[in-house]
Enzyme design. Structure first.
Site, PDB file in Angstrom:
ATOM      1  N   ASP A   1      -0.948   6.725  -6.968  1.00  0.00           N
ATOM      2  CA  ASP A   1      -1.425   5.535  -6.303  1.00  0.00           C
ATOM      3  C   ASP A   1      -1.507   4.190  -6.955  1.00  0.00           C
ATOM      4  O   ASP A   1      -2.400   4.007  -7.623  1.00  0.00           O
ATOM      5  CB  ASP A   1      -2.471   5.811  -5.353  1.00  0.00           C
ATOM      6  CG  ASP A   1      -3.211   4.804  -4.672  1.00  0.00           C
ATOM      7  OD1 ASP A   1      -2.338   3.984  -3.966  1.00  0.00           O
ATOM      8  OD2 ASP A   1      -4.354   4.549  -4.335  1.00  0.00           O
TER       9      ASP A   1
ATOM     10  N   ASP B   1       0.916  -1.200   0.095  1.00  0.00           N
ATOM     11  CA  ASP B   1      -0.008  -0.059  -0.222  1.00  0.00           C
ATOM     12  C   ASP B   1       1.029   1.182   0.136  1.00  0.00           C
ATOM     13  O   ASP B   1       1.526   1.485   0.982  1.00  0.00           O
ATOM     14  CB  ASP B   1      -1.006  -0.063   1.190  1.00  0.00           C
ATOM     15  CG  ASP B   1      -1.776   1.315   1.270  1.00  0.00           C
ATOM     16  OD1 ASP B   1      -1.773   1.873   0.142  1.00  0.00           O
ATOM     17  OD2 ASP B   1      -2.297   1.547   2.330  1.00  0.00           O
TER      18      ASP B   1
END
Length: 494
Positions: A319, A101
């Site tokens: 991201d 992440d």
């Protein structure tokens, strides 16, 4: 003849066995992706909903060598969209699966006293709980520990006056959350040192021990043992290892865009001559870039630059955990208008579940224009049609392609997800506070710098050390060259 025959057969067998071992050694971060044929039946609305939950988490979250972790996953833009890796912690070491992440900083694992931790996973992996009491090298982190103090500055840690225990609570925008306390223990990993020497290494790190999980974190469909934060704050594993001079403070990835999936992820800097860089926006919790403008077909769109400016909950974020790509209202409307005008005379537009799609009988590259995202410092991210279109399904002899860029209603946020990151090398250079990229065939090998303090730069060929087909092909090619020599040696003893 009878005496010689088993000798060269034995040599060939030994070489073959060595090739199998070499071909299966997980020496690079291999990204695996499976895309079921039925996945194209899903709707973009489901992707948007999944990304919406992801964005809730993302936007509301208050000297050795290249470190190598095996990376697994079911990266599938229509289904799970999840990368995870296996880490070894404690003494004796135990294995845990954790989600990769880039939108958070802390590595945390579900602990043996966890309330709400899933017991099984739809990813077909064995879930485990970390027990600090069963590790001889584990220790609790107190409030007086300087690492706890560093976490307080970025809201990654808290402190309880009752037990002097460094703790954390992460609440995510989708309603899920986790809380627990910090422990220090050994992380076990493979390190690629100078000269491409691979060694088993350990390092003490601080990570979270989760005792409570709520919301989506309690569900079993995509359950893992925890989350591996790749952010740039002090408590991230990247920061901890670099502060111990074990790795450079940089990581890189290259995600394959084809149906076969895969790619490379390394704690190190992938070096390519055509890299372009743009500065990270300073003092931001995420990987924010200064997007200046968008061009379609070589024409700069008329968008007020203030739409892209960075402030609280506003700006452009890179991201890899987001499946699609998202634009602020004004930017999205201008983008859609430019694309529609460019293809209006060639293809038939259709609406599918509220999404703008097109029925196409030829290649999208022959119809749709190239798009350029232009950043500070003159760096441009060039997007081909497949980088902003998603093939939804086939209708007769036509393919239905839909715009993969989505609108974030009422917010001036741009999020660059895997749709635009794929088929490119991305380097997150935290030392120089910049991100770089270049187009690349991610099925090929790459050169990775292992230099931290030395006056020279070492390289490792990450692709050759992975367990992918290219490695096996090279080994089999070596066998093909050696086998005639082995046979000739056997004939000399006739």
């Amino acid at each position: 003849m009878a005496a010689v025959f088993p000798t060269w057969i034995l040599i060939a067998a030994l070489l073959f066995e060595a090739a199998v071992v070499m071909g299966s050694f997980p020496a690079t971060l291999k990204l695996e992706r499976k895309i079921p044929l039925a996945s194209h039946e899903l709707e973009l609305s489901q992707l948007r909903e999944r990304d919406r939950l992801r964005h809730g988490r993302l936007l509301q979250s208050s000297s050795g060598g290249v470190v190598d972790f095996p990376v697994m996953g079911t990266y599938d833009p229509f289904l799970v969209g999840l990368y995870y890796t296996k880490v070894q912690l404690g003494s004796p070491p135990r294995e845990f699966y954790v989600q990769i992440d880039t939108g958070s900083d802390v590595l945390w694992i579900g602990c043996n006293s966890c309330n709400g931790c899933p017991q099984s996973s739809g990813l077909q992996i064995q879930l485990n709980l970390y027990d600090p009491g069963s590790s001889s090298t584990a220790s609790l982190v107190s409030c007086s520990d300087q690492r706890c103090s560093a976490g307080l500055q970025s809201s990654d840690s808290g402190c309880s006056g009752q037990n002097n225990q460094c703790s954390y609570t992460f609440q995510y925008g989708d309603g899920s959350g986790t809380s627990g306390y910090y422990v220090a223990d050994l992380l076990h990993f493979n390190s690629i040192l100078e000269g491409s020497v691979i060694t088993n290494s350990t390092a003490p790190i601080m990570f979270g021990c989760s005792v409570l999980q709520t919301g989506d974190l309690t569900k079993s469909d995509r359950a893992v043992d925890g989350i591996f934060g790749f952010g740039q704050q002090s408590l991230s594993v990247i920061s901890q290892l670099s502060s111990q001079r074990i790795t450079p403070k940089v990581f890189s990835h290259c995600l394959k865009g084809s149906n076969s999936g895969g790619g490379i992820l390394v704690f190190g800097e992938i070096l390519e001559p055509n890299m372009v860089y743009t500065p990270l926006v300073p003092s931001q919790p995420h990987y924010n870039l200064d997007l200046r403008s968008i061009s379609v077909g070589g024409q700069v769109l008329s968008i007020n630059p203030s739409v892209f400016s960075t402030s609280n909950n506003q700006g452009t974020i890179v991201d890899s955990g987001t499946t699609l790509a998202y634009l602020a209202d004004e930017a999205y409307d201008a983008f859609m208008s430019a694309i529609t005008n460019a293809v209006s005379q060639t293809v038939r537009p259709i609406l599918s579940k509220g999404n703008q799609c097109y029925l196409i009988t030829s290649s999208v590259n022959d119809i749709f224009p190239q798009v350029s995202l232009n950043f500070a410092g003159g760096a441009s991210l060039i997007l081909n049609p497949q980088d902003y279109l998603v093939q939804q399904n086939s209708i007769g002899g036509s393919a239905s392609w839909c715009i993969g860029f989505q609108k974030i209603q009422g917010q001036r946020i741009t999020i660059l997800g895997d749709l635009v990151l794929k088929d490119k090398i991305f380097v997150y250079d935290l030392v120089n506070q910049r991100i770089g990229w270049t187009n690349y065939d991610c099925s090929m090998s790459v050169n990775v710098s292992t230099n931290i303090n030395t006056g020279r730069t070492e390289f490792v060929n990450a692709g050759q050390m992975s367990n992918d087909g290219s490695s096996r092909d090279q080994i089999l090619g070596m066998l093909a060259l050696l086998l005639p020599i082995i046979m000739l040696t056997g004939l000399l003893f006739l």
